[in-house]
Design a protein around this motif. Structure first.
Motif, short mmCIF file in Angstrom:
data_model
loop_
_atom_site.label_atom_id
_atom_site.label_comp_id
_atom_site.label_asym_id
_atom_site.label_seq_id
_atom_site.Cartn_x
_atom_site.Cartn_y
_atom_site.Cartn_z
N ALA A 175 -2.83 0.88 -15.72
CA ALA A 175 -4.09 1.61 -15.86
C ALA A 175 -5.24 0.88 -15.18
N ALA A 176 -5.30 -0.44 -15.34
CA ALA A 176 -6.40 -1.21 -14.74
C ALA A 176 -6.35 -1.14 -13.21
N ASP A 177 -5.15 -1.18 -12.64
CA ASP A 177 -5.01 -1.10 -11.18
C ASP A 177 -5.44 0.28 -10.67
N ILE A 178 -5.04 1.31 -11.40
CA ILE A 178 -5.39 2.67 -10.98
C ILE A 178 -6.90 2.89 -11.10
N ARG A 179 -7.49 2.39 -12.17
CA ARG A 179 -8.93 2.52 -12.36
C ARG A 179 -9.69 1.81 -11.23
N LYS A 180 -9.25 0.61 -10.88
CA LYS A 180 -9.90 -0.14 -9.81
C LYS A 180 -9.81 0.60 -8.49
N ALA A 181 -8.66 1.18 -8.20
CA ALA A 181 -8.48 1.92 -6.95
C ALA A 181 -9.35 3.17 -6.92
N ILE A 182 -9.45 3.88 -8.03
CA ILE A 182 -10.29 5.08 -8.11
C ILE A 182 -11.76 4.70 -7.88
N GLU A 183 -12.17 3.59 -8.46
CA GLU A 183 -13.56 3.15 -8.29
C GLU A 183 -13.85 2.77 -6.84
N ALA A 184 -12.84 2.27 -6.13
CA ALA A 184 -13.04 1.85 -4.74
C ALA A 184 -12.97 3.03 -3.77
N ALA A 185 -12.25 4.07 -4.14
CA ALA A 185 -11.96 5.17 -3.21
C ALA A 185 -13.19 5.84 -2.61
N PRO A 186 -14.26 6.10 -3.36
CA PRO A 186 -15.42 6.77 -2.75
C PRO A 186 -15.99 6.04 -1.53
N GLY A 187 -15.74 4.75 -1.44
CA GLY A 187 -16.20 3.99 -0.27
C GLY A 187 -15.49 4.39 1.01
N TYR A 188 -14.40 5.12 0.87
CA TYR A 188 -13.62 5.56 2.04
C TYR A 188 -13.92 7.01 2.41
N ALA A 189 -14.96 7.57 1.83
CA ALA A 189 -15.34 8.94 2.14
C ALA A 189 -15.66 9.15 3.62
N PRO A 190 -16.33 8.22 4.30
CA PRO A 190 -16.58 8.43 5.74
C PRO A 190 -15.29 8.58 6.56
N GLY A 191 -14.27 7.77 6.23
CA GLY A 191 -13.00 7.90 6.92
C GLY A 191 -12.33 9.22 6.63
N ALA A 192 -12.40 9.66 5.38
CA ALA A 192 -11.83 10.95 5.01
C ALA A 192 -12.54 12.09 5.73
N GLU A 193 -13.85 11.97 5.87
CA GLU A 193 -14.63 13.01 6.55
C GLU A 193 -14.27 13.06 8.04
N LYS A 194 -14.00 11.91 8.63
CA LYS A 194 -13.57 11.89 10.04
C LYS A 194 -12.25 12.64 10.21
N ILE A 195 -11.33 12.45 9.29
CA ILE A 195 -10.04 13.17 9.34
C ILE A 195 -10.28 14.67 9.14
N ARG A 196 -11.17 15.01 8.21
CA ARG A 196 -11.46 16.43 7.97
C ARG A 196 -11.94 17.10 9.25
N LYS A 197 -12.82 16.46 9.96
CA LYS A 197 -13.34 17.04 11.20
C LYS A 197 -12.23 17.19 12.24
N SER A 198 -11.32 16.21 12.31
CA SER A 198 -10.23 16.31 13.28
C SER A 198 -9.30 17.46 12.92
N PHE A 199 -9.06 17.67 11.64
CA PHE A 199 -8.23 18.79 11.20
C PHE A 199 -8.90 20.12 11.57
N ALA A 200 -10.19 20.22 11.31
CA ALA A 200 -10.90 21.47 11.56
C ALA A 200 -10.89 21.83 13.05
N ALA A 201 -10.90 20.79 13.90
CA ALA A 201 -10.94 21.04 15.35
C ALA A 201 -9.56 21.29 15.96
#
Length: 368
Positions: free
Chosen positions: A327-353
């Motif tokens: 649980a502690a590992d999963i919680r830590k990863a979830i807390e860190a994940a929003p920092g990767y939103a720019p990378g996810a957005e870059k992939i979203r744009k590539s998919f859309a195009a």
């Protein structure tokens, strides 16, 4: 034109081609499917040619604890090769009856490649996952040679002189983009068309306005999956700042603070999520990234580890050890994940195009 789609009875492999089939049909083409029945008819609509006999070809028969090479060995020796041998007669009959201009072959339905090559029909590979394009066995020469020998046996049994059955020399449709999968180093014509996703459907009511974190392992519901989901519930219960939603196919989990569901309309729910925790299934990864949602990936087996690596390399999420995460590992990863939103957005744009099902249909029309 007439298109024959040869597929295994696996939802994740059929899913991208359903969208392509719909586009081809809307353009006036004739489309038919070919694969093991009655399983395939539960996954597709339209005309289906049976191939594979009555054998219960299902990866659900694989022992759940298999990992690494043991899982790969089972996949090839107990599923892919027997499936190909069993499907060849049915695919041959389908080609003779339907007379397709183009045969579209999923990478795990190698009978389609065998028959198309033997009949001299143009054929395209459907790469529902990008991992084979990355040549995952390139650094494992002994295993790569073992896979090559299995394919050589298939070709010899069915009288075909051809290269790798997983890659058409005419066209490979990759349902991803270079932004996620990276460059393909294989000497085959690859078209990166992006994911062919279904339209968002279904409703899901959120309890409040907190950021939504979704945890899903697809159809994995063995004891290891149940353990991970239970740890995820504990992790989310300790995060009052988010609204947690855990998809529990068995309905065995209980929680007062975390939402639980046996199934969800994934595309619709992911469009409202802030983080998705998953096993690294290609469709789930693409559905999340198509919404620009960063990921926590805990791969279980098969191509999922490579997909997790691609997500991390694209700075679109973080990776966890499925068998060991608490649980502690999963919680830590979830807390860190929003920092990767720019990378996810870059992939979203590539998919859309990339064009998706429409682009895939264009390439198939050109092949015919």
């Amino acid at each position: 034109m007439r298109f024959l789609l040869v597929v295994p009875p696996l939802a994740g492999h059929v899913a991208p081609l359903r969208g392509v089939a719909a586009v081809l049909s809307s353009r006036g083409h004739s489309v038919a499917w070919c694969g093991p029945e009655p399983l395939l008819s539960t996954l597709v609509s339209g005309r289906v040619f049976p191939a594979g006999g009555s054998a219960p070809f299902s990866l659900s028969l694989r022992p759940p604890g298999l990992r690494g090479f043991a899982a790969l060995k089972f996949l090839w020796e107990s599923y892919l090769v027997p499936l190909a041998d069993a499907m060849v007669p049915g695919v041959s009959s389908a080609v003779a009856a339907f007379e397709p201009d183009v045969v579209v072959v999923d990478q795990q339905a190698m009978a389609g490649a065998l028959v198309a090559a033997r009949c001299g029909r143009p054929w395209a590979t459907s790469a529902s996952t990008s991992t084979e394009l990355a040549d995952p066995l390139g650094t494992l020469p002994k295993i790569a040679s073992w896979v090559s020998d299995l394919q050589a046996g298939l070709r010899a049994r069915h009288g075909v002189l051809l290269g790798d059955l997983r890659f058409s020399p005419h066209l490979v449709l990759a349902f991803t983009t270079r932004a996620l999968a990276g460059e393909c180093r294989l000497a085959v014509p690859v078209s990166y068309v992006g994911p062919a996703l279904p339209a968002a459907s279904g409703e899901w009511s959120l309890v409040d306005d907190r950021p939504l974190v979704v945890v899903t392992l697809g159809t994995s519901n063995d004891s290891a999956g149940s353990r991970f989901l239970a740890e995820s519930v504990d992790a989310l219960a300790g995060m009052p700042g988010v609204q947690g939603l855990v998809v529990d196919p068995t309905g065995s989990l209980v929680s007062e603070s975390v939402l639980l569901a046996r199934r969800i309309p994934q595309v619709a729910v992911f469009s409202r999520a802030s983080v998705v925790v998953c096993h690294g299934g290609h469709n789930t990864v693409c559905e999340a990234l198509s919404a620009g949602v960063p990921l926590v990936v805990a791969p279980i087996r098969d191509d999922q580890s490579m997909l997790a690596q691609q997500v991390v390399a694209a700075s679109a999420g973080v990776r966890l050890r499925f068998d060991r995460a608490k649980a502690a590992d999963i919680r830590k990863a979830i807390e860190a994940a929003p920092g990767y939103a720019p990378g996810a957005e870059k992939i979203r744009k590539s998919f859309a195009a990339a064009g998706g099902a429409q682009e895939a249909a264009d390439h198939l029309e050109a092949l015919g």
